[in-house]
Design an enzyme around this catalytic site. Structure first.
Site, mmCIF file in Angstrom:
data_model
loop_
_atom_site.group_PDB
_atom_site.id
_atom_site.type_symbol
_atom_site.label_atom_id
_atom_site.label_comp_id
_atom_site.label_asym_id
_atom_site.label_seq_id
_atom_site.Cartn_x
_atom_site.Cartn_y
_atom_site.Cartn_z
ATOM 1 N N GLU A 12 -3.210 1.723 -0.003
ATOM 2 C CA GLU A 12 -4.092 0.671 -0.503
ATOM 3 C C GLU A 12 -3.437 -0.087 -1.643
ATOM 4 O O GLU A 12 -3.578 -1.307 -1.761
ATOM 5 C CB GLU A 12 -5.418 1.296 -0.981
ATOM 6 C CG GLU A 12 -6.446 0.296 -1.477
ATOM 7 C CD GLU A 12 -6.360 0.007 -2.978
ATOM 8 O OE1 GLU A 12 -7.057 -0.904 -3.447
ATOM 9 O OE2 GLU A 12 -5.589 0.697 -3.681
ATOM 10 N N GLU A 13 -2.687 0.638 -2.485
ATOM 11 C CA GLU A 13 -2.196 0.063 -3.740
ATOM 12 C C GLU A 13 -1.244 -1.109 -3.540
ATOM 13 O O GLU A 13 -1.194 -2.015 -4.359
ATOM 14 C CB GLU A 13 -1.512 1.142 -4.584
ATOM 15 C CG GLU A 13 -2.426 2.255 -5.068
ATOM 16 C CD GLU A 13 -3.460 1.786 -6.091
ATOM 17 O OE1 GLU A 13 -3.492 0.585 -6.421
ATOM 18 O OE2 GLU A 13 -4.232 2.640 -6.561
ATOM 19 N N ASP A 49 -7.955 7.151 -9.412
ATOM 20 C CA ASP A 49 -7.607 6.092 -8.457
ATOM 21 C C ASP A 49 -6.583 6.624 -7.461
ATOM 22 O O ASP A 49 -5.396 6.535 -7.714
ATOM 23 C CB ASP A 49 -7.051 4.891 -9.220
ATOM 24 C CG ASP A 49 -6.788 3.691 -8.332
ATOM 25 O OD1 ASP A 49 -7.360 3.631 -7.229
ATOM 26 O OD2 ASP A 49 -5.994 2.813 -8.734
ATOM 27 N N HIS A 84 -4.005 3.012 -13.188
ATOM 28 C CA HIS A 84 -2.589 2.711 -12.966
ATOM 29 C C HIS A 84 -1.694 3.138 -14.138
ATOM 30 O O HIS A 84 -0.630 2.552 -14.341
ATOM 31 C CB HIS A 84 -2.381 1.217 -12.693
ATOM 32 C CG HIS A 84 -2.997 0.739 -11.422
ATOM 33 N ND1 HIS A 84 -2.882 -0.567 -10.973
ATOM 34 C CD2 HIS A 84 -3.758 1.378 -10.482
ATOM 35 C CE1 HIS A 84 -3.528 -0.710 -9.824
ATOM 36 N NE2 HIS A 84 -4.078 0.473 -9.510
ATOM 37 N N HIS A 110 -8.859 5.882 -0.674
ATOM 38 C CA HIS A 110 -7.440 5.771 -0.324
ATOM 39 C C HIS A 110 -6.657 6.933 -0.930
ATOM 40 O O HIS A 110 -6.855 7.318 -2.078
ATOM 41 C CB HIS A 110 -6.850 4.414 -0.709
ATOM 42 C CG HIS A 110 -6.757 4.105 -2.164
ATOM 43 N ND1 HIS A 110 -5.688 4.508 -2.951
ATOM 44 C CD2 HIS A 110 -7.574 3.400 -2.994
ATOM 45 C CE1 HIS A 110 -5.851 4.066 -4.191
ATOM 46 N NE2 HIS A 110 -6.993 3.396 -4.235
ATOM 47 N N ASP A 128 -13.974 3.693 -4.421
ATOM 48 C CA ASP A 128 -12.692 3.349 -5.056
ATOM 49 C C ASP A 128 -12.928 2.707 -6.415
ATOM 50 O O ASP A 128 -12.393 1.642 -6.711
ATOM 51 C CB ASP A 128 -11.864 2.430 -4.152
ATOM 52 C CG ASP A 128 -10.459 2.183 -4.699
ATOM 53 O OD1 ASP A 128 -10.031 2.931 -5.605
ATOM 54 O OD2 ASP A 128 -9.785 1.238 -4.237
#
Length: 487
Positions: free
Chosen positions: A344-345, A310, A443, A298, A372
């Site tokens: 995606e998040e 990520d 994140h 993603h 991922d």
């Protein structure tokens, strides 16, 4: 077909000279010329020549892939790619240009629509008994606090289940603190449920806000963001995550037996639908071009870091794998399709849009696998295929074993965005990555390129190159379709 003997020494010599490998041209030839019938004992399996070519490709891809350099470009030239932001569209345009530079046969984009959410400002402090400033971040989709903030005592609960078990009104007027610590990566789904569903549960108990311990395995004073959702019909309250050291600090205060009062201030913004895009590139196969192997990651990321792990890494692991084949004109029987998914998040929205646009072609997907889980290395290969194809899977596992990839079972899952395809019956593979440090950075502002180790990402890329070629070259279809969906 006669073959020139191939040695590891010749491979290394060719790589150091930067020359195309003569024997590797046979990989392309296998896809373009009829392969002699296999003996009865090997029908439905790769021939000896094809297995030899797969071993050659493994060695080449390990030493000559550009995944690390590709990721440096993405994180430097684009950086953070929050869905719905100006950087989102810059990333899409960058990705189109990037895929075109790989000289794929076709590059296109498909629209994905979703609401915009962005953070504006965030802060929190302990007012009493011991004043401290806390390191926090708003959770994605959280509403704002009033401009003057929210001042309230905290109510600690161990996890989402404990919050649900509270009697009605137990959190009236309080800020609920979910103190569920992530100790290892395999616990992520369970711990993250407090992040995604905690606000609505807390609101039902009368809370005025939610604050959670960050869903991360680190002890850095950097909070981990992530998406949350409001349940229909439940009151909406602001929600944030605090760093793990600050969660420890709150616990030490609570252990002294006094009320702990917080000041929480969040300002966020929401807007109507935004249009972004899945970016797709395809390398066409020679014999069955309308069947394809699906790989990718993603493109979007959260905004504190630059989305290196990520999921910039996943995008460039899979792009690098395809690039290994394209640069040498190696075309397998089936096509290989590369997808950089949008958003995606904040709810797997790119994956859902891809399924909606391509749901009539599930049976044409030979295999699906998304990267991922950071940079790797890949530690295990699992499949989800019809039983008749398990012999091919075992051959794939054999080729990958020298890279440290263990054999797994037939319970594979292709990844977050591709999960809806598996549910619809798409044959799928899990290329399980080592993730013991992934949630140290996940994140956070620490998700940056300096955390990427060249040897790790290049091993992952080499595994994907072998997987993609062998899946696309397979003499058998892996079984995508209604029958696999029912299995």
């Amino acid at each position: 077909m006669t073959r020139t003997p191939f040695t590891r020494r010749r491979l290394l010599q060719s790589l150091s000279a930067g020359l195309a490998l003569g024997p590797l041209a046979s990989l392309s030839a296998l896809a373009q010329k009829p392969v002699p019938p296999a003996p009865p004992s090997l029908r439905g399996l790769f021939t000896a020549d094809e297995m030899h070519s797969a071993h050659q490709l493994r060695e080449l891809a390990l030493r000559d892939n550009r995944s690390y350099e590709m990721l440096e470009r993405l994180t430097t030239e684009v950086g953070a790619r929050l869905a719905g932001s100006e950087a989102d569209l810059r990333a899409v345009n960058w990705a189109v240009d990037f895929m075109q530079s790989l000289k794929l046969d076709k590059v296109w984009k498909e629209p994905v629509q979703y609401p915009v959410w962005e953070r504006i400002s965030e802060s929190a402090s302990v007012i009493s008994p011991f004043p401290h400033k806390l390191q926090i971040t708003a959770l994605g989709h959280s509403i704002s606090t009033p401009e003057q903030g929210i001042q309230a005592d905290i109510l600690r609960v161990a996890d989402l289940a404990a919050l649900k078990a509270l009697p009605a009104g137990a959190a009236q007027g309080k800020i609920v603190f979910i103190d569920h610590k992530l100790r290892k990566s395999s616990e992520y789904g369970d711990v993250a449920s407090g992040r995604s569903r905690g606000a609505s549960e807390a609101a039902r108990k009368g809370a005025v806000a939610l604050i959670i311990r960050s869903v991360g395995t680190d002890s850095h004073r950097l909070p981990h963001t992530g998406v949350m959702h409001y349940d229909d019909g439940a009151p909406q309250i602001p929600a944030a995550a605090m760093s793990n050291p600050d969660a420890d600090l709150l616990n030490r205060m609570l252990q002294r037996g006094q009320p702990v009062r917080l000041d929480l201030r969040l300002q966020t913004r929401s807007a109507p639908d935004f249009t972004s895009y899945n970016v797709i590139g395809e390398w066409r196969g020679t014999e069955l071009p309308d069947e394809y192997v699906l790989i990718g990651g993603h493109l979007d990321s959260w905004d504190p870091g630059t989305g290196a792990l990520d999921d910039g890494a996943g995008c460039m692991i899979t792009a690098g794998a395809l690039d290994c084949l394209v640069r040498r004109g190696i075309r397998p029987r089936r096509s290989i399709r590369l997808v950089f998914y949008a958003n995606e998040e904040q709810g797997l929205l790119g994956g859902k849009a891809y399924h909606a646009a391509h749901q009539q072609e599930i049976s044409r997907i030979q295999a699906a696998s998304e990267a991922d889980s950071g940079q790797g290395p890949v530690k295990r290969l699992r499949s989800y295929v019809r039983p008749e194809a398990l012999g091919i899977v075992r051959q794939m596992q054999e080729v990958l074993a020298p890279l440290g990839v263990a054999a797994g079972g037939n319970d594979g899952h292709p990844g977050p965005d591709m999960g809806v395809l598996r549910d619809a019956g798409a044959a799928s593979f899990s290329l399980d990555m080592q993730a013991d440090d992934y949630f140290d950075y996940h994140h956070t502002a620490d998700d940056t390129f300096d955390k990427v180790e060249p040897a790790r990402i290049r091993q992952s890329c080499a595994v994907y190159a072998v997987f993609a070629w062998m899946a696309a070259q397979s003499p058998l279809h892996f079984g995508s379709g209604p029958a696999l969906k029912k299995s």
